[in-house]
Design a protein around this motif. Structure first.
Motif, mmCIF file in Angstrom:
data_model
loop_
_atom_site.group_PDB
_atom_site.id
_atom_site.type_symbol
_atom_site.label_atom_id
_atom_site.label_comp_id
_atom_site.label_asym_id
_atom_site.label_seq_id
_atom_site.Cartn_x
_atom_site.Cartn_y
_atom_site.Cartn_z
ATOM 1 N N HIS A 123 1.215 -0.822 0.093
ATOM 2 C CA HIS A 123 0.066 0.090 0.013
ATOM 3 C C HIS A 123 0.675 1.167 0.041
ATOM 4 O O HIS A 123 2.188 1.525 0.214
ATOM 5 C CB HIS A 123 -0.877 0.360 1.075
ATOM 6 C CG HIS A 123 -1.996 -1.499 1.479
ATOM 7 N ND1 HIS A 123 -1.650 -1.702 1.717
ATOM 8 C CD2 HIS A 123 -3.066 -0.629 0.804
ATOM 9 C CE1 HIS A 123 -3.095 -3.446 0.922
ATOM 10 N NE2 HIS A 123 -3.844 -2.043 1.240
ATOM 11 N N SER A 124 0.518 2.747 -1.035
ATOM 12 C CA SER A 124 1.150 3.591 -0.240
ATOM 13 C C SER A 124 0.925 4.568 0.522
ATOM 14 O O SER A 124 -0.373 4.212 1.000
ATOM 15 C CB SER A 124 0.736 4.160 -1.576
ATOM 16 O OG SER A 124 -0.799 4.863 -1.629
ATOM 17 N N ALA A 137 4.301 1.831 1.962
ATOM 18 C CA ALA A 137 5.604 1.856 1.013
ATOM 19 C C ALA A 137 6.224 1.780 -0.168
ATOM 20 O O ALA A 137 6.869 2.328 -0.218
ATOM 21 C CB ALA A 137 7.095 2.285 1.516
ATOM 22 N N THR A 138 4.835 1.315 -1.010
ATOM 23 C CA THR A 138 4.607 1.139 -2.279
ATOM 24 C C THR A 138 5.246 1.583 -3.128
ATOM 25 O O THR A 138 6.459 1.368 -4.108
ATOM 26 C CB THR A 138 3.612 0.380 -3.181
ATOM 27 O OG1 THR A 138 3.096 -1.061 -1.945
ATOM 28 C CG2 THR A 138 3.789 -0.887 -4.089
ATOM 29 N N HIS A 139 4.736 3.159 -2.907
ATOM 30 C CA HIS A 139 5.391 4.198 -4.227
ATOM 31 C C HIS A 139 6.668 4.176 -4.020
ATOM 32 O O HIS A 139 6.921 4.781 -5.039
ATOM 33 C CB HIS A 139 3.741 5.114 -3.775
ATOM 34 C CG HIS A 139 4.216 5.572 -2.539
ATOM 35 N ND1 HIS A 139 4.144 5.083 -0.699
ATOM 36 C CD2 HIS A 139 5.131 6.596 -1.913
ATOM 37 C CE1 HIS A 139 4.798 5.858 -0.066
ATOM 38 N NE2 HIS A 139 4.939 6.786 -0.724
ATOM 39 N N ARG A 296 0.683 9.078 -3.728
ATOM 40 C CA ARG A 296 0.249 7.996 -4.377
ATOM 41 C C ARG A 296 1.844 7.614 -4.888
ATOM 42 O O ARG A 296 2.761 7.972 -5.389
ATOM 43 C CB ARG A 296 -0.224 8.627 -5.002
ATOM 44 C CG ARG A 296 0.460 9.683 -6.045
ATOM 45 C CD ARG A 296 -0.595 10.747 -7.264
ATOM 46 N NE ARG A 296 -2.045 11.407 -6.380
ATOM 47 C CZ ARG A 296 -2.923 11.186 -6.164
ATOM 48 N NH1 ARG A 296 -3.557 11.607 -7.232
ATOM 49 N NH2 ARG A 296 -3.796 12.437 -5.625
ATOM 50 N N ILE A 297 1.217 6.067 -6.136
ATOM 51 C CA ILE A 297 2.398 5.743 -6.589
ATOM 52 C C ILE A 297 2.545 6.670 -8.140
ATOM 53 O O ILE A 297 1.227 7.087 -8.740
ATOM 54 C CB ILE A 297 1.797 4.358 -7.203
ATOM 55 C CG1 ILE A 297 1.339 3.461 -5.391
ATOM 56 C CG2 ILE A 297 3.182 3.457 -8.274
ATOM 57 C CD1 ILE A 297 1.401 2.213 -6.225
ATOM 58 N N SER A 307 8.449 9.837 -5.376
ATOM 59 C CA SER A 307 8.875 9.430 -3.819
ATOM 60 C C SER A 307 9.907 7.675 -4.099
ATOM 61 O O SER A 307 9.667 7.098 -5.141
ATOM 62 C CB SER A 307 7.636 8.579 -2.210
ATOM 63 O OG SER A 307 7.367 10.074 -2.068
ATOM 64 N N PHE A 312 11.127 8.718 1.245
ATOM 65 C CA PHE A 312 10.905 8.360 2.865
ATOM 66 C C PHE A 312 11.328 8.711 3.529
ATOM 67 O O PHE A 312 10.215 8.742 5.132
ATOM 68 C CB PHE A 312 10.180 7.275 1.784
ATOM 69 C CG PHE A 312 8.772 6.752 2.519
ATOM 70 C CD1 PHE A 312 7.793 6.444 1.927
ATOM 71 C CD2 PHE A 312 8.915 5.596 4.086
ATOM 72 C CE1 PHE A 312 6.738 6.692 2.917
ATOM 73 C CE2 PHE A 312 8.250 5.107 4.760
ATOM 74 C CZ PHE A 312 6.965 4.981 4.053
#
Length: 360
Positions: A123-124, A137-139, A296-297, A307, A312
């Motif tokens: 998830h972001s 921290a997917t993005h 966001r991604i 990012s 981050f």
């Protein structure tokens, strides 16, 4: 009755009864001596005003070196005592060099595992407030991969071709020496300097905005000398006999390089490239200037901010504002652990690729 074989074994060099070796400390003394020194140090701390873990370790180490030297000089003699002291100092220096790394990894694991989860990796932070738990921290992970791959696309071919030129063609010419000198200079250039150069040229002069591509350009300047030097060393290790055998068969030089030299050095070149990628993945200063940050991604490296894991970490450590138990601090430590695991995976992949691609 003693057989000749038993006599030979008894007089074989390297046995404890060899008179040239001199006396050695019994194994029981070697094992019990550190324990006795630790107890002695504990007694000193209990009857004096000394305190603290660091003071205990330093005091115990100094006492151990003194006691070991005295016992060794008395039992083994000066030569063996000096050898034992030098060996102990080498082990101590190695332990002191490894101690910061071990402490960093241990603390990062302890803090990072608290927030590292499937949700964090998938998830972001879009629609998630920094003051509440959740998000991930997917993005940033995707941003780190994008920026590193773009930098590798530019740095790897340029670095390999430059190394081929220096080794096979113009290494001894004036131009080749100039190229080698500037590669050495680029190796020592701080990352912030490369970021400022791209910021001045790409953003201020040409008028572009912050993008992943701009950050990748600065990382190219950092990765290029690593690829050049590692590839150059691998090409120098290729035996000259292989080149001469190819020339004797009438094969031109360019084809010899492609078909003989590069395949022979391929495993080392791949290892150097992967280590270069791992080196730039942890850079922060150029990315803060050129890539920016977004919750966001963003899959477009040429449009909009993106990012990365270093930015981050920097962002959420700042938002934690010294509160080590806040969700922002947990996110930062989880991102730091993710970055370490990602770089570790790249290093392991480099070793595996080097093993299966080496010339046989």
């Amino acid at each position: 009755m003693t057989t000749p074989t038993q006599t030979a074994r008894a007089t074989k060099p390297g046995r404890d009864n060899n008179p040239l070796r001199g006396r050695k400390l019994p194994q029981a003394v070697v094992v019990l001596l550190p324990i006795a020194v630790l107890l002695l140090t504990l007694g000193l701390f209990s009857i004096t005003g000394l305190q603290g873990y660091a003071g205990y370790v330093v005091t115990a180490l100094v006492l151990y070196l003194i006691v070991q030297s005295v016992v060794s000089f008395a039992y083994e003699g000066p030569r063996q005592a000096r050898d034992r002291l030098a060996t102990t100092l080498i082990y101590v220096a190695f332990a002191l060099a490894m101690l910061p790394l071990v402490l960093i990894l241990a603390y990062t694991l302890a803090r990072g595992l608290r927030a590292l989860s499937g949700e964090f990796l998938t998830h972001s932070m879009f629609t998630i407030s920094s003051f509440e738990a959740g998000g991930g921290a997917t993005h940033a992970i995707l941003g780190t991969i994008y920026v590193s791959l773009i930098a590798a696309v530019f740095a790897v071919p340029l670095g390999i071709l430059t190394a081929i030129y220096l080794v096979e063609y113009g290494g001894r010419t004036r131009f080749g020496k100039s190229v080698s000198f500037f590669v050495d200079v680029m190796t020592g250039v701080p990352s912030i300097v490369s970021g400022l150069f791209i910021y001045t040229f790409w953003l201020l002069t040409l008028g572009f905005s912050k993008t992943a591509f701009a950050g990748a350009l600065s990382l190219v300047l950092l990765m290029l000398p690593i690829v050049v030097r590692s590839t150059e060393e691998m090409l120098k290790l290729v035996p000259t006999d292989l080149r001469e055998a190819s020339y004797a068969l009438g094969i031109p030089k360019w084809r010899t390089i492609i078909k003989v030299v590069l395949p022979t050095a391929l495993s080392g070149i791949i290892t150097g490239v992967m280590l270069g990628v791992a080196r730039i993945m942890g850079e922060t200063a150029p990315l803060l200037l050129l890539v920016g940050s977004t919750p966001r991604i963003n899959a477009d490296p040429f449009n909009g901010q993106m990012s990365t894991l270093p930015t981050f970490i920097n962002q959420y450590f700042g938002l934690a504002a010294g509160n080590a138990q806040s969700p922002n601090a947990d996110r930062a430590w989880a991102a730091a652990l993710t970055l370490i695991l990602l770089i570790m995976a790249i290093n392991l992949a480099a070793k595996a690729v080097a093993r299966f691609t080496r010339a046989r």
